[in-house]
Scaffold this active site. Structure first.
Site: not given
Ligand code: NAD
Length: 353
Positions: A142, A191, A223, A247, A251
């Site tokens: 980001y 990852k 994942d 992020d 959620d």
């Protein structure tokens, strides 16, 4: 006893009403404990645009110098949806986080007794769910380089995921310290089978782990983590991850608890901590006394715990919220046909302190 200073930013939409509830709880805690708090108020988001033409005005930034913690409602709303994107209300929030330098975002997730039916997961998956996501908040993709251009006649774009070891180290220490105060299990989500940046996270986190022999360290690919959060959410204690994975996963986690109106957050790592519910300004229900104030009240508990070390007072608030829910009280988001108003459920919390 020195007064403890808090900057209150009510913001937009339901922000003012849920913050007023949290301030009522703070006043009750102060009466009970004798702790004294000094409050200052400033504007952020849409109200600040209306007043100063800037969602994070200098007047607000200056007040950060003089406080130990910031309690925030939420920003944004349809009134400001079509203004210049450079001064949207949400820009004020990003500017605030950057100005404070809060790199560690903590989002706890637990299931309250009696709210099991509000979760989309089956009850058998919800037993003993109680974890916290520690998300890196001011680095990674980001904040990395990005560009869009034409290459070989094709529209092309990239975003750079980049961390240095110092950035990983400070958030890793934060996560291990958090785990030490909980069930002493830490899961690094990455990852590392594909990304070099993730490999560096694993290396640095494994080095830090040597200083925390009591903490069980587990590595999980993102994942798989997304799947395990749904399949066995109770297997997690502290989840440490980078900005983008945190992020997305936070959620996902918010839905496990049953309502967005229940989850608090703390953004830490700098001198001044920032505390806010994870939801937005909910303009569709603003001003109707139906918003759920519990996420904000729980954010206040985090403020007392992390910025002032008032653990007993934070425990009291968290226990009172649990008790109110155990007593069967609900806001409209949890029980649309039989509910208490925003102010009324707050009074129940205060009764149970
Ligand atoms: P939202 O979180 O405001 O609302 C999503 C849904 O959840 C709505 O139906 C709302 O009524 C409900 N809801 C949210 N909080 C609730 C509460 N405490 N009690 C009961 N119901 C609640 O998200 P949105 O609708 O996508 O965004 C609305 C505005 O908020 C936008 O301007 C958005 O940019 C802004 N926003 C701000 C923040 C923040 O300030 N941190 C975060 C997200 C969105």
């Amino acid at each position: 006893m020195q007064n403890k200073k808090i900057l209150v930013l009510k913001g937009d939409g339901v922000g003012p009403e849920i913050i007023d509830c949290a301030l009522e709880v703070l006043s009750a805690i102060s009466d009970k404990s004798g702790e004294k708090f000094t409050l200052d108020f400033a504007d952020i988001g849409g109200v600040a645009i209306d007043k100063y033409g800037n969602p994070f005005p200098e007047e607000t930034e200056q007040k950060l110098q003089d406080v130990s913690a910031v309690l925030l409602g939420a920003v944004g709303g349809p009134k400001w949806d079509n203004i210049d994107p450079a001064i949207r209300p949400e820009k004020g929030l990003l500017a605030l986080r950057k100005a404070l330098g809060v790199y560690a975002n903590l989002r706890p997730c637990q299931i309250y007794p009696g709210l099991i039916d509000n979760s989309p997961l089956k009850p058998e998956y919800l037993k003993n769910v109680d974890f916290v996501i520690v998300r890196e908040l001011v680095g990674g993709i980001y904040f990395g380089k990005r560009d869009t251009f034409i290459e070989n006649g094709l529209r092309t774009a990239f975003d750079e995921e980049r961390y240095d070891e110092a950035e990983i180290k400070r958030i890793a220490i934060y996560a291990f310290e958090t785990a030490m105060g909980r069930s002493k299990k830490l899961t690094l989500v990455d990852k590392a089978n594909v990304l070099d940046s993730s490999k560096l996270w694993r290396e640095v986190v494994a080095e830090i782990a040597e200083d925390y022999p009591e903490v069980e360290l587990e590595f999980l690919y993102v994942d798989n983590a997304a799947m395990q959060l749904i399949r066995q959410p109770s297997s997690f204690d502290v989840i440490l991850t980078n900005n983008i994975f945190g992020d997305i996963l936070s959620d996902e986690a918010s839905q496990i608890a049953g309502s967005i109106g229940l989850l608090p957050s703390a953004s830490l790592g700098a001198e001044v901590g920032l505390y806010e519910p994870i939801h937005g300004s909910a303009p569709d229900i603003a001003g109707q006394n139906i918003a759920n104030p519990l996420a904000t009240i729980l954010s206040l508990a985090m403020l007392l715990r992390y910025s002032f070390g008032l653990h007993a007072e934070a425990d009291q608030i968290e226990q009172a919220v649990k008790q109110v829910l155990a007593n069967g009280h609900r806001t409209k988001d949890l029980a649309p046909d039989d509910y208490l108003g925003t102010r009324e459920i707050t009074h129940e919390v205060i009764k149970n302190l």
